[in-house]
Design an enzyme around this catalytic site. Structure first.
Site, short mmCIF file in Angstrom:
data_model
loop_
_atom_site.label_atom_id
_atom_site.label_comp_id
_atom_site.label_asym_id
_atom_site.label_seq_id
_atom_site.Cartn_x
_atom_site.Cartn_y
_atom_site.Cartn_z
N SER A 1 -70.90 96.11 -15.69
CA SER A 1 -69.89 95.74 -16.68
C SER A 1 -68.53 96.28 -16.27
O SER A 1 -68.43 97.15 -15.40
CB SER A 1 -70.26 96.31 -18.04
OG SER A 1 -70.07 97.72 -18.02
N LYS A 2 -67.53 95.77 -16.92
CA LYS A 2 -66.17 96.22 -16.63
C LYS A 2 -66.03 97.71 -16.95
O LYS A 2 -65.31 98.43 -16.27
CB LYS A 2 -65.16 95.40 -17.43
CG LYS A 2 -63.74 95.86 -17.21
CD LYS A 2 -62.72 94.90 -17.75
CE LYS A 2 -61.33 95.50 -17.62
NZ LYS A 2 -61.13 96.70 -18.44
N ARG A 3 -66.74 98.14 -17.99
CA ARG A 3 -66.68 99.55 -18.35
C ARG A 3 -67.15 100.47 -17.23
O ARG A 3 -66.56 101.50 -16.95
CB ARG A 3 -67.50 99.81 -19.61
CG ARG A 3 -66.61 99.96 -20.82
CD ARG A 3 -67.34 100.48 -22.03
NE ARG A 3 -68.19 101.63 -21.78
CZ ARG A 3 -69.18 101.98 -22.59
NH1 ARG A 3 -69.44 101.27 -23.65
NH2 ARG A 3 -69.91 103.05 -22.36
N ASP B 1 -64.47 100.60 -14.65
CA ASP B 1 -63.35 101.45 -15.08
C ASP B 1 -63.72 102.92 -14.96
O ASP B 1 -62.96 103.73 -14.43
CB ASP B 1 -62.99 101.15 -16.54
CG ASP B 1 -62.33 99.77 -16.69
OD1 ASP B 1 -62.01 99.18 -15.63
OD2 ASP B 1 -62.17 99.30 -17.82
#
Ligand code: GLU
Length: 510
Positions: free
Chosen positions: A264-266, A269
């Site tokens: 996921s993007k999380r 990040d």
């Protein structure tokens, strides 16, 4: 065999995810390998999720990655338009045809009525599909209402949707090129909406109609679409297109770097790696997310890395140029299991491709940094610097972080190296070496090496014993590229000044 026609069909709902680039790549590889056609279709029927700038972003990302589009948005072609919102009129006739032939129906239920049904199904502990063969008889639709009532409602402009009439008791078979035979019982599929009340088709209808009209031979897409595939099979059949139905290949999920769960993007990040091909500024939040391109990844390295996320050639070879990938790629060699998004591997690929870059390719990265600091350095010196630095870097911008010391004298020294290596022997050698270098002509790597050997011999100290101290004095660090070439780049004046400074600054701890 009909010609291979594949499509990448993203929805412009935000930045293109790196998984989307992999999907596009696999489609592209098959197209190129077979002399087929790669199509770009923009699936923008869900107006509520439309994000301005997303389509341009998709086009730019594909262009940067080197995934060439033969037909579609931005290129044109015999099946234009390729943006679904511009094909709106076309879908209705197919939905109406399905109604006329008894494969679909008009449904007038309000959201509240659907909710009531959902609740009562939940309370009964049975199926939670609010609309299907079990429940449609109890709802307000053209199958339950008298036909005069249906006509009246349609005429007076009541809101309605068109739903597919999914058969009650049938096993639907689908052959997936990656997953093999998939069977789903029709009771697991609800009567999906095909036309929405705003007059737009849903993804399912538009996708199937367009794949048929655009003569798509293979649908290669992410695993998240596998649950929709049986419904699509039903649609092809109901529309009378079963004979020319495309072949399906659902690609494995991309997993987090630790292999647990979907990427996921999380995660990206948190772990500090990109997940979008290019920089993306979210138009709503103004948040800037750094892309692979801006992080210093080379497109050819990214493609090579992505190609291996799910596919492998069955050999030990890992480095594949695009033509080699086109040659070796096989849908049949794509695995079912999720592919771990190992960002370290992506960096490794980048390193390998960076090493292959010529000095001319890399020189601009170094010259830009030098110019920004008003330093003018000869082309030969820049070239020499790149030769020793490029083996040591993962990203082009590291040419400066790794090589700054060649042009700027260090202001600090690595304490831990100093504590271990700055001793009386080192000081003795460095002092004598500095004096000898003043007269060394020409000031080249072989010459300074020769002088170093002679100096250490004269003092009966092994060169190996003092080399790190010399490096420390010249660069401030304990590791780095070839020191003799580095000295040639720094030049006599710089070298002597740096050695003098180190001799003055560093103290021998006993
Ligand atoms: N529009 C869908 C998406 O955004 C395409 C799915 C498909 O390829 O059928 O992923």
């Amino acid at each position: 065999m009909s010609p291979v026609r594949v499509r990448f069909a993203p929805s412009p709902t935000g930045a293109l995810h790196i998984g989307g680039v992999r999907t596009a790549l696999y489609n592209f590889l098959l197209a190129r390998q077979t002399g087929g056609t790669m199509i770009l279709r923009i699936e923008d029927t869900d107006q509520s999720r439309y994000v301005p700038g997303a389509e341009e972003y998709i086009l730019e990302s594909l262009a940067w990655a080197g995934i060439h589009i033969d037909e579609g948005v931005g290129v044109g072609g015999p099946h234009a338009p390729y943006r679904q919102s511009e094909r709106k009129q076309l879908y209705r006739q197919f939905a109406e045809k399905l109604v006329a032939e008894g494969h679909a129906y008009y449904a007038f239920d309000t959201e509240a009525e659907l909710e009531t049904m959902r609740k009562s199904l939940l309370a009964a502990g049975g199926s939670t599909l609010p609309y299907g063969s079990q429940t449609r008889a109890q709802m307000a639709n053209s199958l339950t209402l008298p036909s005069a009532e249906t006509s009246l409602r349609l005429q007076r402009g009541d809101e309605y949707v068109i739903r597919l009439k999914v058969p009650a008791d049938e096993t639907i078979h689908l052959h997936d090129l990656i997953r093999g035979d998939v069977y789903v019982h029709s009771s697991q599929i609800d009567d999906k909406v095909l036309m929405k009340s705003d007059g737009m088709p849903t993804y399912h209808l538009a996708n199937v109609v367009d794949d048929h009209l655009m003569q798509i031979s293979h649908v290669i897409r992410g695993e998240e679409w596998l649950p929709s595939a049986p419904l699509h099979v039903l649609l092809y059949r109901s529309l009378g297109w079963a004979d020319t139905m495309p072949q399906f290949a659902h690609l494995p999920l991309l997993l987090k770097p630790d292999g647990h769960g979907k990427l996921s993007k999380r995660d990206a990040d948190q772990m500090g790696f990109p997940i979008f091909p290019l920089n993306w500024t979210d138009p709503k939040t103004n948040e800037l997310v750094k892309g692979f391109r801006e992080s210093g990844y080379l497109p050819e390295a990214l493609l090579n890395f992505l190609a291996f996320l799910g596919w492998n050639p069955g050999t030990e070879q890992e480095l594949f140029t695009l033509p080699e990938l086109i040659n070796a790629f096989q849908l049949e060699r794509i695995g079912k299991a999720g592919a771990r998004f190992d960002i370290q591997k992506a960096k490794w690929f980048n390193q390998q491709y960076l090493k292959q870059k010529s000095v001319a390719d890399l020189a601009p990265f170094l010259t830009a940094e030098l110019t920004a600091r008003d330093r003018s350095v000869s082309e030969t010196t820049v070239a020499l610097a790149i030769t020793i630095l490029k083996e040591r870097i993962t990203f082009p911008h590291e040419l400066w972080s790794e090589g700054e010391f060649l042009f700027v004298a260090p202001t600090t020294f690595d304490e831990s190296v100093a504590a271990k290596k700055w001793n009386a022997e080192a000081v003795a050698v460095i002092r004598a070496y500095k004096d000898a270098l003043i007269a060394t002509e020409p000031f080249t790597a072989p010459a300074v090496k020769d002088v170093l050997e002679k100096t250490t011999q004269a003092l009966h100290i092994g060169t190996g014993k003092i080399l790190q101290a010399l490096r420390l004095a010249l660069t401030g660090r304990g590791t780095g590229p070839d020191l003799m070439i580095a000295m040639e780049i720094i030049g006599r004046e710089g070298v002597v000044a740096r050695l003098e400074h180190a001799l003055k600054t560093l103290t021998v701890k006993s």
